[in-house]
Design an enzyme around this catalytic site. Sequence first.
Site, mmCIF file in Angstrom:
data_model
loop_
_atom_site.group_PDB
_atom_site.id
_atom_site.type_symbol
_atom_site.label_atom_id
_atom_site.label_comp_id
_atom_site.label_asym_id
_atom_site.label_seq_id
_atom_site.Cartn_x
_atom_site.Cartn_y
_atom_site.Cartn_z
ATOM 1 N N ASP A 132 -33.356 -46.309 -19.710
ATOM 2 C CA ASP A 132 -34.579 -46.034 -19.905
ATOM 3 C C ASP A 132 -35.091 -46.947 -21.021
ATOM 4 O O ASP A 132 -34.251 -47.388 -21.663
ATOM 5 C CB ASP A 132 -34.690 -44.605 -20.195
ATOM 6 C CG ASP A 132 -35.953 -44.069 -20.224
ATOM 7 O OD1 ASP A 132 -36.955 -44.509 -19.680
ATOM 8 O OD2 ASP A 132 -36.289 -43.400 -21.184
ATOM 9 N N ASP A 134 -38.839 -46.228 -23.085
ATOM 10 C CA ASP A 134 -39.419 -45.319 -24.168
ATOM 11 C C ASP A 134 -38.460 -44.290 -24.741
ATOM 12 O O ASP A 134 -37.658 -43.744 -24.002
ATOM 13 C CB ASP A 134 -40.670 -44.832 -23.886
ATOM 14 C CG ASP A 134 -41.780 -45.697 -23.390
ATOM 15 O OD1 ASP A 134 -42.137 -46.581 -24.522
ATOM 16 O OD2 ASP A 134 -42.310 -45.802 -22.502
#
Length: 421
Positions: A132, A134
Amino acid sequence: FNLVTLVPPDFTTMVRGGRLKERDPLFELVLKWITHAEWDMTLSMREALARAEQLIDEHYENPEGSELSRKCPAIGQFFTRLPMLKGLDNLAQRVAVEERRYVPPTISEIRQVFNLAQVYAMVGKVSMLTFDADDTIYEHGMDLEQDSWIVDALLTLMQEGIVIAVVTAAGYPGKPERYAARFRGLLDRMKELKCPKEVTSKFYCMGGECNYLFKVSEDFGMEEVDVALWATPEMKSWAEEDVTRLLDIAEAALKENATRLRLDVQVMRKSRAVGLFPRHAEDRIAYEALEDVALALQDLLVSSDVKLPYCAFNGNRDVWVDVGDKRHGILALQGFLGVSAEATCHMGDRMTNTGNDKRARDVAMTVWVTNPDETCDYLELFLTEMGTPAAKTCASNRPKGAKKGTIEWHKAQVVQRNTSA
């Protein structure tokens, strides 16, 4: 490991327990063995994790009707065995969790043991690491900085032949420069080192969960990969009228729920996503409100006539509905690059029922982090366990504590001075 939450979360327990971001049936089952009497007895943390390791081994060999599947009906597939006691031994080097007398282990510590066990188990097996973006490789909404140790770690892994792919909800269709800006630190380091194509070809970004694929260009920027080359047959079958229908329903629901909860937000619609976020950059929406909106969307969409897979998720500062999800994104990468699920591990921070990383558990090993520092912790361990000279050097060169001169460093000095005065 793979765990799919099928049962709606108990919202009252989530709020009162203060564990809104870390609920997980398997972790809670292990914690229950430690903190609640079962058959008139409780287990120590080591006994509970030994029991979990045994049940996971049995489930790994024969998942159909396993004891673990009966105790935790939401359980899915495991792609490796998990050496839980080895994970506990690692945690115990930093936290005297087994020696505590009055405070039991926390759900976060159980999560960390599972993560450590997964990192140990995947050494020598992984050929692709997906991340991922953020709150996993950089702070929410920020960019990857060149002086960040994680840049060294990712580049070292690529030099060791491991594919690095960021699988993110961030969708910038037709704008490779926007992705290049997010990963500028890594791209600049590649350029500085004059990395050959056999290294730069190991980095990809899957945007919009599964809708746009980008690779490193010859001038160390990012360029889009033709969707015809990597999209799965299922993804190629998604009709535009179905995309429009999904986004129409989601957009109307976002606006309705924002009004219901009196949220000062703006709603943005893109070609493959629609979401809401604070109207003003300095504002922050309460996490519980974001969670309520995400759950309301999930409840609506599951009973709608939507024909496409989607991801309705709480992004920690916003809520989005995307066409497709990370399961499809990782599957597309695996097919495009010829990597199996057993050779893939995904690291992300949103593994809950309302998170957009949880579907990665269907198609890859997973490590559930809560911030970029934790990601660095697990990468440091992985590099150390890899054992090659370059990997071990990179791991040993990770800075400890806040960098001198930074805001975090100055804050730490002030706290220490005021505490010891």
